[in-house]
Design a protein around this motif. Sequence first.
Motif, PDB file in Angstrom:
ATOM      1  N   ILE A 150     131.352  33.366  -3.938  1.00 21.80           N
ATOM      2  CA  ILE A 150     132.450  33.206  -4.906  1.00 21.80           C
ATOM      3  C   ILE A 150     132.147  33.997  -6.174  1.00 21.80           C
ATOM      4  CG2 ILE A 150     133.634  31.546  -6.402  1.00 21.80           C
ATOM      5  CD1 ILE A 150     133.269  29.482  -4.125  1.00 21.80           C
ATOM      6  N   TRP A 151     130.893  33.888  -6.655  1.00 22.95           N
ATOM      7  CA  TRP A 151     130.524  34.641  -7.857  1.00 22.95           C
ATOM      8  C   TRP A 151     130.685  36.137  -7.625  1.00 22.95           C
ATOM      9  CZ3 TRP A 151     126.731  38.402  -8.170  1.00 22.95           C
ATOM     10  CH2 TRP A 151     126.509  38.923  -9.448  1.00 22.95           C
ATOM     11  N   GLU A 152     130.242  36.625  -6.480  1.00 24.77           N
ATOM     12  CA  GLU A 152     130.331  38.056  -6.178  1.00 24.77           C
ATOM     13  C   GLU A 152     131.776  38.523  -6.108  1.00 24.77           C
ATOM     14  OE1 GLU A 152     128.859  39.406  -2.317  1.00 24.77           O
ATOM     15  OE2 GLU A 152     127.679  40.922  -3.372  1.00 24.77           O
ATOM     16  N   TYR A 153     132.648  37.676  -5.547  1.00 28.34           N
ATOM     17  CA  TYR A 153     134.063  38.051  -5.445  1.00 28.34           C
ATOM     18  C   TYR A 153     134.683  38.162  -6.836  1.00 28.34           C
ATOM     19  CZ  TYR A 153     138.940  38.131  -4.015  1.00 28.34           C
ATOM     20  OH  TYR A 153     140.252  38.493  -3.831  1.00 28.34           O
ATOM     21  N   PHE A 154     134.411  37.173  -7.685  1.00 30.87           N
ATOM     22  CA  PHE A 154     134.987  37.209  -9.026  1.00 30.87           C
ATOM     23  C   PHE A 154     134.365  38.308  -9.877  1.00 30.87           C
ATOM     24  CE2 PHE A 154     136.630  33.038  -7.894  1.00 30.87           C
ATOM     25  CZ  PHE A 154     137.877  33.050  -8.519  1.00 30.87           C
ATOM     26  N   ARG A 155     133.105  38.634  -9.623  1.00 27.14           N
ATOM     27  CA  ARG A 155     132.493  39.755 -10.341  1.00 27.14           C
ATOM     28  C   ARG A 155     133.214  41.060 -10.011  1.00 27.14           C
ATOM     29  NH1 ARG A 155     128.221  43.562  -9.114  1.00 27.14           N
ATOM     30  NH2 ARG A 155     127.420  44.394 -11.081  1.00 27.14           N
ATOM     31  N   GLY A 156     133.687  41.165  -8.774  1.00 25.68           N
ATOM     32  CA  GLY A 156     134.420  42.358  -8.362  1.00 25.68           C
ATOM     33  C   GLY A 156     135.755  42.530  -9.055  1.00 25.68           C
ATOM     34  N   MET A 157     136.227  41.489  -9.729  1.00 28.73           N
ATOM     35  CA  MET A 157     137.496  41.572 -10.459  1.00 28.73           C
ATOM     36  C   MET A 157     137.323  42.164 -11.848  1.00 28.73           C
ATOM     37  SD  MET A 157     139.060  37.831  -9.489  1.00 28.73           S
ATOM     38  CE  MET A 157     140.261  37.942 -10.815  1.00 28.73           C
ATOM     39  N   THR A 158     136.086  42.198 -12.352  1.00 28.55           N
ATOM     40  CA  THR A 158     135.849  42.562 -13.746  1.00 28.55           C
ATOM     41  C   THR A 158     136.290  43.986 -14.068  1.00 28.55           C
ATOM     42  OG1 THR A 158     133.962  41.052 -13.806  1.00 28.55           O
ATOM     43  CG2 THR A 158     134.117  42.672 -15.562  1.00 28.55           C
ATOM     44  N   ALA A 159     135.797  44.958 -13.307  1.00 27.89           N
ATOM     45  CA  ALA A 159     136.126  46.359 -13.588  1.00 27.89           C
ATOM     46  C   ALA A 159     137.625  46.644 -13.430  1.00 27.89           C
ATOM     47  CB  ALA A 159     135.306  47.285 -12.694  1.00 27.89           C
ATOM     48  N   PRO A 160     138.281  46.206 -12.336  1.00 30.19           N
ATOM     49  CA  PRO A 160     139.732  46.421 -12.249  1.00 30.19           C
ATOM     50  C   PRO A 160     140.493  45.805 -13.427  1.00 30.19           C
ATOM     51  CG  PRO A 160     138.869  45.807 -10.112  1.00 30.19           C
ATOM     52  CD  PRO A 160     137.743  45.642 -11.087  1.00 30.19           C
ATOM     53  N   THR A 161     140.065  44.621 -13.858  1.00 26.42           N
ATOM     54  CA  THR A 161     140.717  43.980 -15.003  1.00 26.42           C
ATOM     55  C   THR A 161     140.523  44.799 -16.257  1.00 26.42           C
ATOM     56  OG1 THR A 161     140.364  41.775 -14.050  1.00 26.42           O
ATOM     57  CG2 THR A 161     140.818  41.881 -16.403  1.00 26.42           C
ATOM     58  N   PHE A 162     139.302  45.297 -16.463  1.00 24.86           N
ATOM     59  CA  PHE A 162     139.003  46.046 -17.679  1.00 24.86           C
ATOM     60  C   PHE A 162     139.789  47.353 -17.731  1.00 24.86           C
ATOM     61  CE2 PHE A 162     136.571  47.460 -21.246  1.00 24.86           C
ATOM     62  CZ  PHE A 162     136.095  46.292 -21.805  1.00 24.86           C
ATOM     63  N   PHE A 163     139.857  48.064 -16.620  1.00 24.23           N
ATOM     64  CA  PHE A 163     140.603  49.326 -16.608  1.00 24.23           C
ATOM     65  C   PHE A 163     142.105  49.073 -16.757  1.00 24.23           C
ATOM     66  CE2 PHE A 163     136.657  51.045 -14.947  1.00 24.23           C
ATOM     67  CZ  PHE A 163     136.642  52.326 -15.468  1.00 24.23           C
ATOM     68  N   THR A 164     142.604  48.025 -16.121  1.00 22.54           N
ATOM     69  CA  THR A 164     144.035  47.722 -16.214  1.00 22.54           C
ATOM     70  C   THR A 164     144.412  47.339 -17.634  1.00 22.54           C
ATOM     71  OG1 THR A 164     144.020  46.927 -13.918  1.00 22.54           O
ATOM     72  CG2 THR A 164     145.911  46.315 -15.275  1.00 22.54           C
ATOM     73  N   ILE A 165     143.618  46.476 -18.262  1.00 23.04           N
ATOM     74  CA  ILE A 165     143.943  46.046 -19.621  1.00 23.04           C
ATOM     75  C   ILE A 165     143.780  47.198 -20.605  1.00 23.04           C
ATOM     76  CG2 ILE A 165     141.652  45.216 -20.297  1.00 23.04           C
ATOM     77  CD1 ILE A 165     145.049  43.567 -21.067  1.00 23.04           C
ATOM     78  N   THR A 166     142.882  48.146 -20.315  1.00 20.90           N
ATOM     79  CA  THR A 166     142.732  49.332 -21.164  1.00 20.90           C
ATOM     80  C   THR A 166     144.020  50.148 -21.164  1.00 20.90           C
ATOM     81  OG1 THR A 166     140.337  49.473 -20.804  1.00 20.90           O
ATOM     82  CG2 THR A 166     141.466  51.494 -21.482  1.00 20.90           C
ATOM     83  N   GLY A 167     144.560  50.423 -19.975  1.00 18.65           N
ATOM     84  CA  GLY A 167     145.824  51.151 -19.886  1.00 18.65           C
ATOM     85  C   GLY A 167     146.969  50.381 -20.512  1.00 18.65           C
ATOM     86  N   PHE A 168     146.958  49.058 -20.342  1.00 21.24           N
ATOM     87  CA  PHE A 168     148.012  48.201 -20.880  1.00 21.24           C
ATOM     88  C   PHE A 168     148.033  48.265 -22.405  1.00 21.24           C
ATOM     89  CE2 PHE A 168     150.493  44.711 -22.089  1.00 21.24           C
ATOM     90  CZ  PHE A 168     151.078  44.082 -21.003  1.00 21.24           C
ATOM     91  N   ILE A 169     146.896  47.982 -23.027  1.00 19.74           N
ATOM     92  CA  ILE A 169     146.845  47.906 -24.488  1.00 19.74           C
ATOM     93  C   ILE A 169     147.093  49.266 -25.123  1.00 19.74           C
ATOM     94  CG2 ILE A 169     145.295  47.489 -26.438  1.00 19.74           C
ATOM     95  CD1 ILE A 169     144.083  45.194 -24.890  1.00 19.74           C
TER      96      ILE A 169
END
Length: 390
Positions: free
Chosen positions: A46-65
Motif C-alpha cells: 500500500i505504501w509503495e502504491y501511494f508513493r507512486g502517486m507523488t510524482a504524477p501529483t507534483f507534475f500535474t499540480i505544477t502545470g495546474f498552478i
Amino acid sequence: MTKPTSRLHFLDAIRAFAIMMMLQGHFVHALLGDLYRDRNNAVYTIWEYFRGMTAPTFFTITGFIFTYLLLKQSTTGLENPRVLKGVKRAIKVIFWGYLLRLSLYAVFSGTVNPSFFYVDVLQCIGTSLLLLIGVYLVFYRYNRALFQNAVLAIGVIIFLLQPVYGNCILEFLPKTVANYFTSRNGSVFTLFPWFGYVCFGSFMATLFLKYGKQKLFYSYAVISLLSVGVLLVFASSSLLMFMHGITNLAVFKSVAYNNFLFIRLGNVCMLFAVFMLLKNYLTSPILTKIGGKTLSIYIIHFFVLYGSWFGLGLSTFFYHDLTPAQVVIGALLFVSGICALVLYYYKYEEQLKFQLHILIDTIHKKARITLFEIFRVVKNDVIRRYKNSR
C-alpha cells in the motif's frame, strides 16, 4: 460563490501534501532495510502504491498552478508578466537541479561527477515549464480554447506514444541533452512522459478558470474528477484494447499492457476530488506556506538525506539499514523537521539576513585589521633591516 483566494489555498494544500509525501517517500525508500521490502506485505504494498502517486501529483499540480496564474493575467503573449517570471523560475529550478548533484570532492579532484549530468525532478519540472510557456505563446494568441485543446492533445499523445520513445537510446545526441529524453544513462526523470502530466494539469486549470465562478462548480468538479479517476484506474486498459481492436494500431495494445500513466492520472484526479471536497478545511496558513516553499523544502531535504555537495547525508550512514519502526518514527521527524526548518527560516528571514550581514561585516573588518597589522609588522621589519644594513 467561491473566492479566488480559497482556490489558491486549495491548490497550495495539494502541493503541500505532494511535497510531504515526497519527503517521507524518499526517506523510507532510502533507509528501509532490504529485509522489510516485501511486496507480499500489505502495508509495504500500500505504501509503495501511494508513493507512486507523488510524482504524477507534483507534475500535474505544477502545470495546474502555473497555468492558473498565467491565464489569470489580463495581458497575453510576451506582455503577460507571468511569462518572464515563469522563464526565470524554470531556469532557477533547472540550475538547482544540477547544482544539487554536484560533488565538491570531484570538483576539487579536477573532474565532474557523472551523476551531475543526470536529469532529476527539478530539471524535468523546469524544462516542462519552458515547454508549457512555448505552447502558450504559440496557441493562446489565437484563443483560449485552442490552447486548452492543445495541452490536452499533447498530454494524450505523450502518454500513448510512451512505448515508442520509452526504449530510445539516442546515441546521436550529446549525453547531457539525451538525458532529458532517456533514462538509459542514469536520469531519474525524463521530459517524456512527465511533461504529459504537466499538460493535463494545465488543461484542468483552463476548466477551473472557465467555470470556477459558477455556483455549483465544486460539486460538479468533484463528481467529474471522481468519475474520470475511477474510469482511468479501472477501465482505461480495456478502453485501450478496444481502440486497438478498432484501429489495429499496436501502440494501443502496448500502452494497455503497461498502463501505468493513465492509471496514475486517474489516481491524481481522485486525489484532486478529495481535496476539492475538503477545501473548506484546508485553509491552514501552515499548509499554504509549505505549499509555497516546495523548492526550498526539496533543496534542504536533498542535503540532509543524500548529502549533495559533501556526500554526507542520512543515506550515507543508514542506507537500507533501518527497521520499520525506526523508519516510521524517522520519517515523521524528517518531514516535520525539514518543513519546520524552512518555515522558520522564512519567518525570520529578514532578521537572519541582517544578522548574517553583521557577521560578514565583522569578519571583513577583522580581516582588514589583521591584514593591516601584518602589513605594518612586515613594513617595520623591512625598515629595521634596511637601517641595520646601513
